[in-house]
Write an enzyme that holds these catalytic residues in place. Structure first.
Site, mmCIF file in Angstrom:
data_model
loop_
_atom_site.group_PDB
_atom_site.id
_atom_site.type_symbol
_atom_site.label_atom_id
_atom_site.label_comp_id
_atom_site.label_asym_id
_atom_site.label_seq_id
_atom_site.Cartn_x
_atom_site.Cartn_y
_atom_site.Cartn_z
ATOM 1 N N LYS A 73 0.828 -1.202 0.000
ATOM 2 C CA LYS A 73 0.000 0.000 0.000
ATOM 3 C C LYS A 73 0.880 1.278 0.000
ATOM 4 C CE LYS A 73 -4.027 -2.036 -0.007
ATOM 5 N NZ LYS A 73 -3.869 -3.507 -0.119
HETATM 6 C C1 LIG Z 1 -5.246 -4.332 0.568
HETATM 7 C C2 LIG Z 1 -6.715 -4.206 0.604
HETATM 8 C C3 LIG Z 1 -7.484 -4.700 1.677
HETATM 9 C C4 LIG Z 1 -6.950 -5.567 2.756
HETATM 10 O O1 LIG Z 1 -5.838 -5.159 3.368
HETATM 11 P P1 LIG Z 1 -4.842 -6.200 4.107
HETATM 12 O O2 LIG Z 1 -4.101 -5.251 4.998
HETATM 13 O O3 LIG Z 1 -3.978 -6.816 3.080
HETATM 14 O O4 LIG Z 1 -5.668 -7.158 4.871
HETATM 15 C C5 LIG Z 1 -8.842 -4.440 1.664
HETATM 16 N N1 LIG Z 1 -9.425 -3.795 0.658
HETATM 17 C C6 LIG Z 1 -8.737 -3.324 -0.388
HETATM 18 C C7 LIG Z 1 -9.446 -2.576 -1.469
HETATM 19 C C8 LIG Z 1 -7.367 -3.543 -0.471
HETATM 20 O O5 LIG Z 1 -6.696 -3.116 -1.548
#
Ligand SMILES: *Cc1c(COP(=O)(O)O)cnc(C)c1O
Length: 397
Positions: A186
């Site tokens: 992210k």
């Molecule tokens: C990455 C992501 C998640 C989940 O995040 P994690 O930290 O990997 O559990 C949820 N929704 C979206 C749209 C994402 O891109």
């Protein structure tokens, strides 16, 4: 998008503070921690960055969605409306609470189509979850109006849109609750981590308790705390929060780089008549984490995607054929492949997936290509990439 591309001294320093005190847990051990409260500090930084009264850090973005829904009282048999184009976490987080994900079509914003949302509302609907995919947003005004009319919660999954905004408000801060992920890919990362943000004091207190076994967090004797209600463990560790604390301070720098790189690619692709771009609702500003564009049809999009791969244009996705992000390939959801028995309510609630088609979503996702904007590219590299992309697209149409 990924903040991991730019690790440096700041991240190392924050992590070393934690290792030097040896307190890896966010709660308690007050005497040993040499004044280091990385999770609390990160929550304060995120309150500022997301202009939100309350922030609760948790262990992941998936946990953030479950905790947000639980904090607002969504549970067994409740329906949550969500888009067909998202990450698998969206339905996982809903189902973990015994609630039912109701998938509906997207539009050319690449997130919820307000008309499809309206048509999916039933007496069981409790919440609408807009997923701000690939750095941009849904029609927030229309979605908010639907929620107001039907007295529904608006939850924003802003995991992929850190730093985007709508009418001056950070994405994630517009709905009743917003969810973020700080996983490894992210825009800012903790390694693993997530956050729930809200201006609602009660939702916040619920999220704070629920993510730590229902602990009331009163006083400084953890063992003596009471449990007003049941909870789980979705805590973040101090090590993870320390990384995030360094990264959040660099967010403005990351967003500037994203915007510069995005703009070079977009300007180049804009010269091709057949290429169009996703709709950004009026008043919206993307986070520039991705550049999303549409090609004339599915075949051309497939061909361009293949040619990109063959010619070293990495990090571009054609989600139509992708296991992680689009309903077409989610057979494990459609067939309810669960390790343990699923409640009858949820089973019945998901029967619609056996027959329902999503032609509007297919229309947009089939023609869409989504390119991740990296932070580590130099300006010259982006310019060279832009030329190559234009050449490949022109040879395919
Ligand atoms: C990455 C992501 C998640 C989940 O995040 P994690 O930290 O990997 O559990 C949820 N929704 C979206 C749209 C994402 O891109």
């Amino acid at each position: 998008m990924p903040g991991f591309e730019l690790f440096g001294d700041l991240e190392r320093k924050e992590v070393h503070n934690v290792l030097d005190s040896g307190v890896l847990m966010r709660y308690g051990f007050d005497g040993m921690r040499n004044g280091h409260w990385k999770s609390k500090e990160l929550e304060t930084e995120l309150q500022k960055a997301f202009q939100s009264k309350h922030v609760q850090l948790v262990s992941s973005g998936t946990a953030a969605v479950s905790v947000a829904l639980a904090a607002a009282g969504v549970g067994a048999g409740d329906e949550v409306i969500m888009p067909t184009f998202t990450f698998v976490a969206s339905f996982e987080a809903i189902m973990m609470l015994g609630a039912i994900p109701v998938l509906v079509d997207i539009d050319d914003t690449l997130t919820l189509n307000p008309e499809a949302v309206e048509n999916a509302i039933t007496p069981k609907t409790k919440a609408i979850m807009v997923v701000q995919m690939c750095g941009s947003m849904g029609h927030m005004g229309a979605l908010q109006a639907i929620c107001n009319n039907h007295k529904l919660l608006l939850v924003e999954d802003a995991c992929q849109a850190i730093g985007g905004s709508y009418k001056g408000k950070p994405l994630g801060s517009i709905g009743d609750l917003g969810c973020f992920s700080f996983d490894f890919v992210k825009t800012i990362t903790c390694g693993e981590g997530g956050a729930v943000i809200t201006n609602n004091q009660e939702f916040y207190t619920n999220a704070d308790h629920y993510s730590d076994h229902g602990h009331d967090h009163n006083g400084n004797d953890r063992g003596a705390e009471t449990h007003p209600f049941l909870g789980y463990n979705f805590r973040i560790s101090e090590l993870h929060a320390a990384v995030g604390l360094a990264q959040v301070k660099r967010l403005p720098e990351f967003l500037d780089i994203q915007k510069r790189n995005y703009t070079i690619l977009r300007n180049a692709l804009s010269q091709i008549l057949e290429v169009t771009f996703r709709t950004i609702p009026e008043g919206g500003e993307e986070s520039y984490a991705f550049l999303n564009f549409f090609l004339p049809d599915l075949e051309i999009a497939r061909q361009v995607s293949d040619e990109f791969k063959a010619n070293g244009i990495d990090a571009c996705f054609h989600y139509f054929d992708n296991n992680w992000h689009y309903i077409r390939k989610w057979d494990h959801l459609k067939d309810l492949k669960s390790l343990f028995p699923i409640s009858t309510e949820v089973k019945q609630g998901l029967e619609y997936l056996q027959t329902k088609t999503f032609q509007k979503s297919d229309h947009y996702i089939g023609r869409n290509i989504s390119c991740l904007i990296k932070l580590s590219w130099t300006e010259d590299e982006v310019k060279a990439r832009a030329l190559k992309m234009v050449e490949i697209i022109q040879n395919s149409i």
